[in-house]
Design a protein around this motif. Structure first.
Motif, PDB file in Angstrom:
ATOM      1  N   VAL A   1       8.187   4.256 -12.553  1.00  0.00           N
ATOM      2  CA  VAL A   1       6.830   3.709 -12.560  1.00  0.00           C
ATOM      3  C   VAL A   1       6.092   4.093 -13.847  1.00  0.00           C
ATOM      4  O   VAL A   1       6.258   5.188 -14.383  1.00  0.00           O
ATOM      5  CB  VAL A   1       6.028   4.198 -11.330  1.00  0.00           C
TER       6      VAL A   1
ATOM      7  N   MET B   1       0.223  -1.172 -12.823  1.00  0.00           N
ATOM      8  CA  MET B   1       1.387  -0.402 -12.464  1.00  0.00           C
ATOM      9  C   MET B   1       2.622  -1.302 -12.557  1.00  0.00           C
ATOM     10  O   MET B   1       2.636  -2.396 -11.995  1.00  0.00           O
ATOM     11  CB  MET B   1       1.212   0.035 -11.025  1.00  0.00           C
TER      12      MET B   1
ATOM     13  N   PHE C   1       2.651   1.700  -3.412  1.00  0.00           N
ATOM     14  CA  PHE C   1       1.719   2.219  -4.418  1.00  0.00           C
ATOM     15  C   PHE C   1       1.485   3.706  -4.213  1.00  0.00           C
ATOM     16  O   PHE C   1       1.363   4.468  -5.162  1.00  0.00           O
ATOM     17  CB  PHE C   1       0.392   1.469  -4.355  1.00  0.00           C
ATOM     18  N   HIS C   2       1.425   4.101  -2.935  1.00  0.00           N
ATOM     19  CA  HIS C   2       1.228   5.522  -2.649  1.00  0.00           C
ATOM     20  C   HIS C   2       2.453   6.313  -3.110  1.00  0.00           C
ATOM     21  O   HIS C   2       2.330   7.353  -3.756  1.00  0.00           O
ATOM     22  CB  HIS C   2       0.994   5.718  -1.153  1.00  0.00           C
ATOM     23  N   ILE C   3       3.636   5.788  -2.780  1.00  0.00           N
ATOM     24  CA  ILE C   3       4.882   6.495  -3.096  1.00  0.00           C
ATOM     25  C   ILE C   3       5.067   6.670  -4.603  1.00  0.00           C
ATOM     26  O   ILE C   3       5.399   7.754  -5.071  1.00  0.00           O
ATOM     27  CB  ILE C   3       6.097   5.770  -2.473  1.00  0.00           C
ATOM     28  N   VAL C   4       4.810   5.615  -5.387  1.00  0.00           N
ATOM     29  CA  VAL C   4       5.051   5.752  -6.825  1.00  0.00           C
ATOM     30  C   VAL C   4       4.018   6.652  -7.501  1.00  0.00           C
ATOM     31  O   VAL C   4       4.221   7.094  -8.626  1.00  0.00           O
ATOM     32  CB  VAL C   4       5.120   4.380  -7.553  1.00  0.00           C
ATOM     33  N   ARG C   5       2.915   6.934  -6.794  1.00  0.00           N
ATOM     34  CA  ARG C   5       1.942   7.849  -7.381  1.00  0.00           C
ATOM     35  C   ARG C   5       2.064   9.268  -6.833  1.00  0.00           C
ATOM     36  O   ARG C   5       1.288  10.148  -7.201  1.00  0.00           O
ATOM     37  CB  ARG C   5       0.522   7.305  -7.164  1.00  0.00           C
ATOM     38  N   MET C   6       3.028   9.468  -5.923  1.00  0.00           N
ATOM     39  CA  MET C   6       3.276  10.811  -5.394  1.00  0.00           C
ATOM     40  C   MET C   6       3.859  11.681  -6.498  1.00  0.00           C
ATOM     41  O   MET C   6       4.508  11.164  -7.399  1.00  0.00           O
ATOM     42  CB  MET C   6       4.379  10.736  -4.320  1.00  0.00           C
ATOM     43  N   PRO C   7       3.709  13.020  -6.383  1.00  0.00           N
ATOM     44  CA  PRO C   7       4.458  13.882  -7.304  1.00  0.00           C
ATOM     45  C   PRO C   7       5.940  13.564  -7.122  1.00  0.00           C
ATOM     46  O   PRO C   7       6.375  13.269  -6.003  1.00  0.00           O
ATOM     47  CB  PRO C   7       4.141  15.290  -6.798  1.00  0.00           C
ATOM     48  N   LYS C   8       6.710  13.625  -8.235  1.00  0.00           N
ATOM     49  CA  LYS C   8       8.107  13.211  -8.183  1.00  0.00           C
ATOM     50  C   LYS C   8       8.926  13.959  -7.120  1.00  0.00           C
ATOM     51  O   LYS C   8       9.736  13.360  -6.421  1.00  0.00           O
ATOM     52  CB  LYS C   8       8.749  13.394  -9.563  1.00  0.00           C
TER      53      LYS C   8
ATOM     54  N   ALA D   1      11.900   3.613  -7.920  1.00  0.00           N
ATOM     55  CA  ALA D   1      10.552   3.149  -8.217  1.00  0.00           C
ATOM     56  C   ALA D   1       9.696   4.297  -8.741  1.00  0.00           C
ATOM     57  O   ALA D   1       8.987   4.159  -9.737  1.00  0.00           O
ATOM     58  CB  ALA D   1       9.913   2.530  -6.971  1.00  0.00           C
ATOM     59  N   ARG D   2       9.822   5.472  -8.073  1.00  0.00           N
ATOM     60  CA  ARG D   2       9.019   6.618  -8.510  1.00  0.00           C
ATOM     61  C   ARG D   2       9.437   7.052  -9.909  1.00  0.00           C
ATOM     62  O   ARG D   2       8.608   7.406 -10.743  1.00  0.00           O
ATOM     63  CB  ARG D   2       9.187   7.783  -7.521  1.00  0.00           C
TER      64      ARG D   2
ATOM     65  N   LEU E   1      11.132  12.652   0.207  1.00  0.00           N
ATOM     66  CA  LEU E   1      11.051  11.563   1.189  1.00  0.00           C
ATOM     67  C   LEU E   1      12.374  10.788   1.209  1.00  0.00           C
ATOM     68  O   LEU E   1      12.957  10.543   2.271  1.00  0.00           O
ATOM     69  CB  LEU E   1       9.883  10.635   0.847  1.00  0.00           C
TER      70      LEU E   1
ATOM     71  N   ARG F   1       0.843  -1.200   0.000  1.00  0.00           N
ATOM     72  CA  ARG F   1       0.000   0.000   0.000  1.00  0.00           C
ATOM     73  C   ARG F   1       0.878   1.250   0.000  1.00  0.00           C
ATOM     74  O   ARG F   1       0.647   2.193  -0.761  1.00  0.00           O
ATOM     75  CB  ARG F   1      -0.907  -0.031   1.237  1.00  0.00           C
ATOM     76  N   LEU F   2       1.931   1.250   0.832  1.00  0.00           N
ATOM     77  CA  LEU F   2       2.825   2.398   0.903  1.00  0.00           C
ATOM     78  C   LEU F   2       3.570   2.588  -0.425  1.00  0.00           C
ATOM     79  O   LEU F   2       3.693   3.704  -0.916  1.00  0.00           O
ATOM     80  CB  LEU F   2       3.845   2.217   2.037  1.00  0.00           C
TER      81      LEU F   2
ATOM     82  N   GLN G   1       7.951  15.160  -4.311  1.00  0.00           N
ATOM     83  CA  GLN G   1       7.627  14.674  -2.960  1.00  0.00           C
ATOM     84  C   GLN G   1       8.331  13.352  -2.674  1.00  0.00           C
ATOM     85  O   GLN G   1       8.855  13.144  -1.580  1.00  0.00           O
ATOM     86  CB  GLN G   1       6.123  14.482  -2.802  1.00  0.00           C
TER      87      GLN G   1
ATOM     88  N   HIS H   1       7.980  13.476   7.083  1.00  0.00           N
ATOM     89  CA  HIS H   1       7.781  12.847   5.778  1.00  0.00           C
ATOM     90  C   HIS H   1       7.116  11.485   5.932  1.00  0.00           C
ATOM     91  O   HIS H   1       6.236  11.121   5.158  1.00  0.00           O
ATOM     92  CB  HIS H   1       9.115  12.691   5.035  1.00  0.00           C
TER      93      HIS H   1
ATOM     94  N   ARG I   1      -3.822  -3.603  -7.028  1.00  0.00           N
ATOM     95  CA  ARG I   1      -3.857  -4.360  -5.772  1.00  0.00           C
ATOM     96  C   ARG I   1      -4.776  -5.581  -5.905  1.00  0.00           C
ATOM     97  O   ARG I   1      -4.496  -6.642  -5.349  1.00  0.00           O
ATOM     98  CB  ARG I   1      -4.341  -3.483  -4.619  1.00  0.00           C
TER      99      ARG I   1
END
Lengths: 198, 198
Positions: free
Chosen positions: B55, B64, A31-38, B51-52, A44, A28-29, A40, B14, B90
């Motif tokens: 992706v 994804m 998936f969240h991270i790879v969809r964050m703005p680059k 990963a970011r 992190l 879950r984390l 952000q 963060h 997922r």
């Protein structure tokens, strides 16, 4: 988890290696991270590298920080003649959150535990005794109420008593709002012994 | 949380911004990270950036991944004539974990929801219809059993029926090992309607 491709998979595995993060949470984390703005996601990642790079222990109290002297020890407005002795930086943080303690701290980095082979010389006791040569009026022992915490508290009080400096121990008893029926017997007895007159 | 110093504080903030990570967990994770060997902390940070950075969504199924075509769509051993339609990556992962499905997937990237303003053109339906022009024998609709999932399933089945391709829907009913008394009424009715002869 080969179905995500190697990079995402790699991220999931790194996250799942953190304490308390299971496979589902790691996914879950990730998936969240790879969809964050680059920017952000990069921030992190940078916060991890930076914090790890600069972490050190305060020269005075031994808490984890990133400066030579931590913000609390460097604060002239705090009462440097009262030292609260805690096991670790998390316990320091817990008391800081109350916002009611204005003294300084001493972080032992553990508690005496014959079971785990941790002796008095393995925690920062020598450093504590050195600090007592300055202008210290009271040492408040706030180690945990586990067997190890109690042993450590006893040991420290015996060490300090000869210096004539006041030594105190935080009270143990029934937590505020705690329902008596759910509290363990040792705590109930401790609360009874520590009763105060009204 | 000023008592840790700015770098550790920055890391805690963060981490606390991630979904499902509260203040206490963020602090615990941060303390773990700063005490990791430096190369491990750097590898964690790098896995995030990598990963970011890489992706993307599979050109075929839309899941994804970090390659042009995801490992499942690229796998010649899988049955490419059976397509399971899921809402997100997922859900794909959940079915992959069973290890019993050998077909391929189509990830919609959501479900039709008039409430949230998600219409048929907002999910990857056009791409699904294009894939059906190839050699496809069956489409298994595995959207969730929520109102949105059911609406989407109904919509897709109506869209595909005219093509003559077989369309099926995964069963909904009492989960295996589920105690009837704790299952909601809608599920119980669904299980009754979907009963099979023994």
């Amino acid at each position: 988890m080969e179905y995500y491709g190697s990079q995402i998979n790699n991220l999931i595995q790194h996250l799942a290696a953190l304490p308390g993060i299971g496979g589902k949470t790691a996914q879950r984390l990730a998936f969240h991270i790879v969809r964050m703005p680059k920017d952000q996601a990069d921030a992190l990642a940078k916060s991890i590298t930076d914090a790890r790079e600069h972490v050190r222990y305060c020269k005075v109290c031994g808490t984890m920080t990133d400066a030579e002297i931590c913000p609390i020890c460097a604060d002239g407005k705090r009462d440097h003649s009262t030292i609260m002795v805690v096991e670790n930086s998390r316990d320091l943080a817990a008391y800081e959150k109350t916002g009611k303690y204005s003294g300084v701290y001493h972080v032992l980095g553990g508690a005496i535990s014959p079971m785990l082979g941790v002796g008095p010389s393995d925690i920062r006791l020598k450093e504590l005794m050195q600090r007592l040569q300055g202008d210290v009026k009271e040492v408040i022992i706030a180690t945990g109420s586990s067997l190890e915490g109690e042993t450590t508290a006893m040991y420290i009080s015996k060490l300090i008593k000869p210096t004539g400096i006041k030594v105190s121990r935080i009270a143990s008893g029934v937590p505020v709002g705690g329902d008596l029926e759910y509290i363990d017997e040792v705590t109930l007895l401790r609360a009874l012994e520590g009763r105060t007159e009204l």
